[in-house]
Scaffold this motif. Structure first.
Motif, PDB file in Angstrom:
ATOM      1  N   ASP A 191      89.195  70.055  28.770  1.00  0.00           N
ATOM      2  CA  ASP A 191      90.540  69.502  28.991  1.00  0.00           C
ATOM      3  C   ASP A 191      91.534  70.583  29.420  1.00  0.00           C
ATOM      4  OD1 ASP A 191      89.251  67.291  28.122  1.00  0.00           O
ATOM      5  OD2 ASP A 191      90.355  67.053  26.241  1.00  0.00           O
ATOM      6  N   ASP A 192      91.498  71.717  28.735  1.00  0.00           N
ATOM      7  CA  ASP A 192      92.469  72.781  29.034  1.00  0.00           C
ATOM      8  C   ASP A 192      92.273  73.369  30.435  1.00  0.00           C
ATOM      9  OD1 ASP A 192      93.396  72.338  26.532  1.00  0.00           O
ATOM     10  OD2 ASP A 192      92.851  74.294  25.699  1.00  0.00           O
ATOM     11  N   PHE A 193      91.127  73.120  31.033  1.00  0.00           N
ATOM     12  CA  PHE A 193      90.863  73.672  32.370  1.00  0.00           C
ATOM     13  C   PHE A 193      90.709  72.563  33.414  1.00  0.00           C
ATOM     14  CE2 PHE A 193      89.644  76.897  29.357  1.00  0.00           C
ATOM     15  CZ  PHE A 193      90.115  78.073  29.918  1.00  0.00           C
ATOM     16  N   ASP A 194      91.093  71.353  33.030  1.00  0.00           N
ATOM     17  CA  ASP A 194      91.002  70.203  33.946  1.00  0.00           C
ATOM     18  C   ASP A 194      89.599  69.996  34.505  1.00  0.00           C
ATOM     19  OD1 ASP A 194      93.650  69.489  33.643  1.00  0.00           O
ATOM     20  OD2 ASP A 194      94.311  70.898  35.194  1.00  0.00           O
ATOM     21  N   ILE A 195      88.594  70.226  33.677  1.00  0.00           N
ATOM     22  CA  ILE A 195      87.223  69.972  34.118  1.00  0.00           C
ATOM     23  C   ILE A 195      86.838  68.565  33.666  1.00  0.00           C
ATOM     24  CG2 ILE A 195      84.800  70.671  33.880  1.00  0.00           C
ATOM     25  CD1 ILE A 195      85.908  73.532  33.243  1.00  0.00           C
ATOM     26  N   PRO A 196      86.500  67.692  34.608  1.00  0.00           N
ATOM     27  CA  PRO A 196      86.196  66.309  34.208  1.00  0.00           C
ATOM     28  C   PRO A 196      84.886  66.190  33.437  1.00  0.00           C
ATOM     29  CG  PRO A 196      86.044  66.565  36.607  1.00  0.00           C
ATOM     30  CD  PRO A 196      86.446  67.896  36.055  1.00  0.00           C
ATOM     31  N   LEU A 197      84.885  65.320  32.428  1.00  0.00           N
ATOM     32  CA  LEU A 197      83.672  64.987  31.671  1.00  0.00           C
ATOM     33  C   LEU A 197      83.314  63.548  32.017  1.00  0.00           C
ATOM     34  CD1 LEU A 197      81.520  65.336  29.430  1.00  0.00           C
ATOM     35  CD2 LEU A 197      83.277  64.732  27.769  1.00  0.00           C
ATOM     36  N   LEU A 198      82.185  63.362  32.684  1.00  0.00           N
ATOM     37  CA  LEU A 198      81.748  62.017  33.043  1.00  0.00           C
ATOM     38  C   LEU A 198      80.722  61.542  32.021  1.00  0.00           C
ATOM     39  CD1 LEU A 198      81.234  62.317  36.926  1.00  0.00           C
ATOM     40  CD2 LEU A 198      83.319  61.838  35.647  1.00  0.00           C
ATOM     41  N   LEU A 199      81.151  60.656  31.124  1.00  0.00           N
ATOM     42  CA  LEU A 199      80.216  60.117  30.142  1.00  0.00           C
ATOM     43  C   LEU A 199      79.345  59.056  30.812  1.00  0.00           C
ATOM     44  CD1 LEU A 199      82.671  59.811  27.112  1.00  0.00           C
ATOM     45  CD2 LEU A 199      80.941  61.585  27.523  1.00  0.00           C
ATOM     46  N   SER A 200      78.172  58.802  30.237  1.00  0.00           N
ATOM     47  CA  SER A 200      77.225  57.839  30.814  1.00  0.00           C
ATOM     48  C   SER A 200      76.899  58.172  32.269  1.00  0.00           C
ATOM     49  CB  SER A 200      77.757  56.410  30.704  1.00  0.00           C
ATOM     50  OG  SER A 200      77.899  56.051  29.354  1.00  0.00           O
ATOM     51  N   HIS A 201      76.729  59.433  32.553  1.00  0.00           N
ATOM     52  CA  HIS A 201      76.336  59.891  33.886  1.00  0.00           C
ATOM     53  C   HIS A 201      75.186  60.882  33.756  1.00  0.00           C
ATOM     54  CE1 HIS A 201      80.023  58.095  35.344  1.00  0.00           C
ATOM     55  NE2 HIS A 201      79.677  58.386  36.600  1.00  0.00           N
ATOM     56  N   THR A 202      74.381  60.952  34.804  1.00  0.00           N
ATOM     57  CA  THR A 202      73.319  61.953  34.796  1.00  0.00           C
ATOM     58  C   THR A 202      73.060  62.471  36.205  1.00  0.00           C
ATOM     59  OG1 THR A 202      71.108  62.455  33.931  1.00  0.00           O
ATOM     60  CG2 THR A 202      71.351  60.377  35.110  1.00  0.00           C
ATOM     61  N   VAL A 203      72.243  63.507  36.284  1.00  0.00           N
ATOM     62  CA  VAL A 203      71.849  64.052  37.584  1.00  0.00           C
ATOM     63  C   VAL A 203      70.536  63.386  37.972  1.00  0.00           C
ATOM     64  CG1 VAL A 203      71.040  66.132  38.780  1.00  0.00           C
ATOM     65  CG2 VAL A 203      73.030  66.251  37.267  1.00  0.00           C
ATOM     66  N   VAL A 204      70.519  62.770  39.158  1.00  0.00           N
ATOM     67  CA  VAL A 204      69.312  62.051  39.580  1.00  0.00           C
ATOM     68  C   VAL A 204      68.555  62.772  40.689  1.00  0.00           C
ATOM     69  CG1 VAL A 204      70.126  59.787  38.845  1.00  0.00           C
ATOM     70  CG2 VAL A 204      70.641  60.580  41.167  1.00  0.00           C
ATOM     71  N   ASP A 205      69.171  63.790  41.302  1.00  0.00           N
ATOM     72  CA  ASP A 205      68.454  64.500  42.358  1.00  0.00           C
ATOM     73  C   ASP A 205      69.042  65.902  42.498  1.00  0.00           C
ATOM     74  OD1 ASP A 205      66.571  64.911  44.317  1.00  0.00           O
ATOM     75  OD2 ASP A 205      67.601  63.764  45.875  1.00  0.00           O
ATOM     76  N   ILE A 206      68.173  66.836  42.848  1.00  0.00           N
ATOM     77  CA  ILE A 206      68.601  68.213  43.080  1.00  0.00           C
ATOM     78  C   ILE A 206      68.213  68.580  44.508  1.00  0.00           C
ATOM     79  CG2 ILE A 206      68.286  70.630  42.417  1.00  0.00           C
ATOM     80  CD1 ILE A 206      67.586  69.574  39.568  1.00  0.00           C
ATOM     81  N   GLU A 207      69.193  69.036  45.287  1.00  0.00           N
ATOM     82  CA  GLU A 207      68.931  69.395  46.676  1.00  0.00           C
ATOM     83  C   GLU A 207      68.916  70.907  46.839  1.00  0.00           C
ATOM     84  OE1 GLU A 207      71.642  67.378  49.324  1.00  0.00           O
ATOM     85  OE2 GLU A 207      71.391  65.470  48.265  1.00  0.00           O
ATOM     86  N   GLY A 208      68.196  71.357  47.874  1.00  0.00           N
ATOM     87  CA  GLY A 208      68.128  72.787  48.174  1.00  0.00           C
ATOM     88  C   GLY A 208      66.749  73.311  47.869  1.00  0.00           C
TER      89      GLY A 208
END
Lengths: 478, 422
Positions: free
Chosen positions: B204-221
């Protein structure tokens, strides 16, 4: 300099060819685009030596599979790589298809596979207690085995290197043509000239072939997703267990590895992109689902990693070995999909023999057929281990806690000819980072050792060469 | 090969091992030896240069390394011997420890009692079944923390974090302070796995969003991460098609759970809990193998190190009693059952005769609860009912059982701890 042979591709087939060619008085050069040998299909497969019942009678797959299988035991002793003849079970879960097992057995016998037997459910269960409830019968192939594909390929490469073959890594072939009876191989690091060429370029073998021959090939990368289970659940299967084969391949198998893990896979999906070794959610789910058809209650929660490999499927469905009639001196080893790993020794030996005949090469009287693997202190008695540690304390320092790998082993992996230059290269040689934490703890230490030994800054250490730097610079450098 | 004997061998010189060794020594056992695999005592605390440690123990806010330093100083003052860079390879059920280091080689140590204090490891990418490529730039949060705080190198510049465990949250702030851009934290569950204070102070103090009920489904590179694909998940934690968003980044940090590191315990035949991954212990923090005790994150993953120290001290005292033969015989033990909303309890069994006048039972809840009650039942009778404004899986909870309870309920076979919402 005119080489007798340039081998394009340092996968298992290219390295096997190099090793057998290095038994002759010949100038051999191996070109590899990646930063290490064994960095393509050879590093991402089922790690098994097939018995050879599956390929059609009379096919090159059948011939080289059975020959390669028979060669592997002696080679594993000569070159000191792990190989265990565990046997395989091909299980049938449909009572109406038991006759397929009989067809496979007869096909196998014609291919020259020894010892094939059909087992009823009870006999199969005695060999493999965790077979799924639906299994009604199985084809037992006692000559099937498991191998470490990394160590096998690296053993071929190191032995070839010791016997004089040259390796140029990080060298990508960009062009190939014939001029004045010689082959000119253009790369991103200059041009090389040779009397013969071995095309062991994996999923790119058709591209190379089509540059020099009208006998066009077409390779489709067939992606296979795999999962790897923790050694903690090792022993859940004792043999390689296949379902009945289908048109797309031998199906999702469950097999122990020589290091005590369990491999489950692969899927078989034809794709266009020859670089796309990305796993997919569908693929991983398919592997998990299909495995339950042959093995029950597989402890899939113990998965430690998943990966995907590309098989080089040629339209003709068989290996393509040898010289096309319009490109003399250009030796294809193309379409090397399964059972490519099993067949590699036989293909390598055959291609080396044909090249030797063509160029009238003489046997090298100084050829050393033997090579020793990196010393593994855990295989020593406590007394021997303590003598070793006294002499070289690095063998007393465990760096990779999951696999129990010492600093001494990692240093040897880096210092050898064709030594490791990246985290993955170290991992393939000594298994640091291969375990359940997947390098979480040991990677900073391994990076430090690579940096120190190779004299490169820590932030230039890579995962697998190229642009795969682990870190991007010092802290507070912006 | 050297064979030595020690009254108590402590495996691990992190916060748990230090506190256990100190307590054992203070309980009058002179011959205590600590085996530490790292190059210094203090364990993972040495890379925790942020503050927030020690509020309960010392009444002040220390950094992790400062907190460790106090215990290291005390261990040194007490003259407790330790071996660094020493890896325990095996423990037998008879408490024979095999270990190796550069100077002693492979050594065998016969221990009167063993205290397991090996800590935990992070769940790696492979265990999460995230699809995609396997390039450089994917780190568990603790590995990234080590690279930044100990080695002085940046793991990357544009960061996505999967999992809102405490180390991930701490690293979101740390990477930001070092000039990286942390684009978001995705959390699979509908609630964070970390401490509330870390969400406030690090995101919160650094304005970094927390997305609940989310996940990473793919990694590119193929060589280095170039992007990750983040998607929303449904109530069954399955990605919802159409919610995918591609986030360009060069780094993916994972903070998706810690796993007690019990391979060594298993070599001794210690029974493990399928819920915690740690040993099943009794009131003395003794495992199913007599004379083998466990404490800290190898027993169950803690939220605050203060509780690790407290728990480890109890293990140290009990190990001391064990080797001095001062333990009273326990009768038929009482089973401690994790009831509704409670994932597990530590301990699992209690011999009332050995429980002392107060016994702390630690546990975690399975979901987020507001204005719920933590209840202790002896049979059908509720003997303790305490209202809590918020209960969350990321925070460890505790109840204290007194000797009076055991005295008033003789012949008790089971105590249940559960959450009641009304």
């Amino acid at each position: 300099m005119i080489y007798d042979t340039i081998i394009i591709g340092a996968g298992v087939v290219g390295c096997a060819a190099a090793r057998f060619l290095s038994a002759y008085l010949a100038d051999v050069l191996v070109l590899e685009r990646e930063e290490d040998v064994c960095a393509g299909t050879s590093k991402a497969n089922s790690a098994i030596i097939h018995s050879g019942y599956d390929a059609p009678n009379g096919s090159l797959k059948a011939r080289y599979n059975v020959l390669g299988n028979a060669m592997t035991e002696k080679l594993s002793r000569e070159l000191d790589f792990p190989f265990e003849r565990r046997g395989s079970l091909t299980v049938c879960t449909d009572p109406s298809r038991v006759s397929v097992l009989e067809e496979l057995r007869m096909r196998g016998e014609k291919n020259g596979v020894p010892g094939l037997r059909i087992l009823d459910r009870d006999e199969a269960l005695r060999l493999e207690p965790n077979l799924a409830d639906g299994v009604v019968a199985a084809l037992f192939a006692p000559t099937a085995g498991i191998v470490c594909p990394f160590k096998m390929t690296i053993a071929f490469a190191e032995n070839a290197c010791e016997n004089g073959a040259e390796f140029r890594l990080n060298t990508r072939v960009t062009g190939l043509y014939r001029e004045d009876g010689l082959w000119r191989v253009q790369t991103d690091r200059g041009e090389y000239t040779s009397k013969t060429v071995v095309n062991a370029a994996g999923v790119y073998a058709d591209v190379l072939n089509n540059l020099v021959s009208e006998r066009k090939l077409r390779i489709t990368p067939r992606r296979g997703d795999y999962i790897l289970l923790d050694r903690a659940v090792g022993g859940y299967v004792r043999h390689t267990v296949f379902p009945l084969p289908t048109k797309l391949g031998k199906g999702v198998l469950v097999t122990p590895t020589v290091h005590g893990n369990t491999i489950v896979g692969p899927t078989a999906v034809d794709i266009e992109d020859r670089e796309s070794t990305a796993t997919t959610a569908d693929g991983i789910n398919t592997v998990l689902e299909r495995s339950s058809l042959s093995i029950k209650n597989l402890p899939v929660r113990s998965v430690i990693t998943s990966f995907a490999g590309l098989r080089a499927h040629e339209d003709g469905g068989d290996f393509v070995i040898g010289e096309p009639d319009d490109a003399p001196g250009f030796f294809n080893c193309a379409g090397i999909e399964s059972p490519g790993l099993s067949a590699a020794p036989a293909i390598g030996e055959e291609v080396a023999r044909r090249i030797a005949e063509k160029l009238n090469l003489k046997a090298d009287p100084d050829f050393k057929p033997e090579r020793r693997d990196i010393l593994d202190p855990s295989k020593l008695s406590t007394e021997e281990r303590n003598i070793l540690i006294k002499k070289n304390p690095a063998y007393g320092a465990i760096v990779c806690r999951c696999e129990g790998v010492t600093e001494g082993e990692i240093l040897e992996a880096i210092r050898r000819p064709l030594g490791a230059r990246s985290l993955d290269a170290v991992k393939r040689r000594v298994r640091a980072g291969m375990g359940r934490c997947q390098g979480g703890f040991c990677s900073p230490k391994v990076m430090e050792l690579i940096s120190r030994e190779c004299g490169i800054p820590l932030d230039e250490v890579t995962k697998c060469g190229g642009a795969s730097r682990i870190t991007v610079g010092r802290t507070k450098e912006g | 090969m050297t064979v030595t004997e020690h009254d108590i061998v402590v495996i691990g010189g992190g916060p748990a091992g230090l506190a256990a060794a100190i307590a054992a020594k203070k309980s009058g056992v002179n011959d205590v030896l600590i085996l530490e695999r790292g190059g210094e005592l203090g364990g993972i605390l040495n890379q925790c240069i942020h503050n927030g440690f020690g509020l309960h123990t010392f009444g002040e806010e220390l950094t992790g390394s400062e907190y460790a330093a106090r215990f290291i100083a005390e261990a040194e003052e007490l003259g407790i011997p330790y071996k660094l860079d020493t890896m325990a390879l095996d423990i037998t059920p008879e408490r024979v420890v095999t270990a190796v280091n550069r100077t002693d080689g492979v050594m065998t140590i016969k221990a009167g009692a063993v205290i397991l204090a090996m800590g935990c490891r992070e769940r790696p990418r492979g265990a999460l079944n995230i699809a995609g490529f396997r390039p450089a730039g994917i780190f568990s949060a603790g590995t990234a923390q080590r690279l930044v705080n100990i080695e002085g190198y940046m793991p990357g510049k544009e960061v996505v974090i999967l999992g809102s465990g405490d180390i991930g949250l701490i690293m979101a702030r740390r990477m930001t302070l070092e000039g990286a851009r942390v684009k978001l934290v995705a959390e699979l569950m509908p609630y964070s796995g970390g401490l509330k204070r870390n969400i406030v102070q690090c995101l919160d103090d650094f304005d970094i969003p927390l997305l609940l009920s989310h996940t990473v489904v793919d990694i590119e590179g193929k060589e280095r991460v170039t992007a990750v694909v983040v998607a929303e998940v449904d109530e069954n934690r399955r990605p919802i098609p159409g919610t995918e968003q591609r986030i360009s980044c060069d780094t993916l940090l994972l903070s998706c759970g810690l796993l007690p590191e019990n391979e060594l315990s298993q070599s001794a035949g210690v029974e493990l809990s399928p819920v915690t991954g740690g040993a099943v212990v009794n009131e003395s923090l003794e495992t199913s193998v007599g004379g083998v005790f466990a404490c800290g994150n190898v027993l169950h993953v803690h939220d605050l190190v203060d509780y690790v120290s407290e728990e480890a001290a109890l293990a140290g005292e009990n190990a001391a009693r064990y080797v001095r033969g001062e333990r009273c015989e326990g009768g038929e033990p009482i089973s401690l059952r994790a009831g509704n909303g409670v994932r597990y309890t530590v301990p699992s069994f209690i011999a009332p005769e050995r429980a002392g006048d107060k016994l702390t039972v630690r546990f975690r809840v399975a979901d987020v609860y507001k204005n719920a009650f933590v209840c202790v039942y002896c049979g059908d009778e509720c003997v303790q009912r305490r209202k809590k404004r918020v209960l969350a899986p990321g925070e460890m909870e505790q109840v204290v059982l007194t000797d009076r309870l055991f005295a008033e309920n003789p012949g008790l076979s089971e105590i249940t701890i559960k959450i009641e919402t009304a």
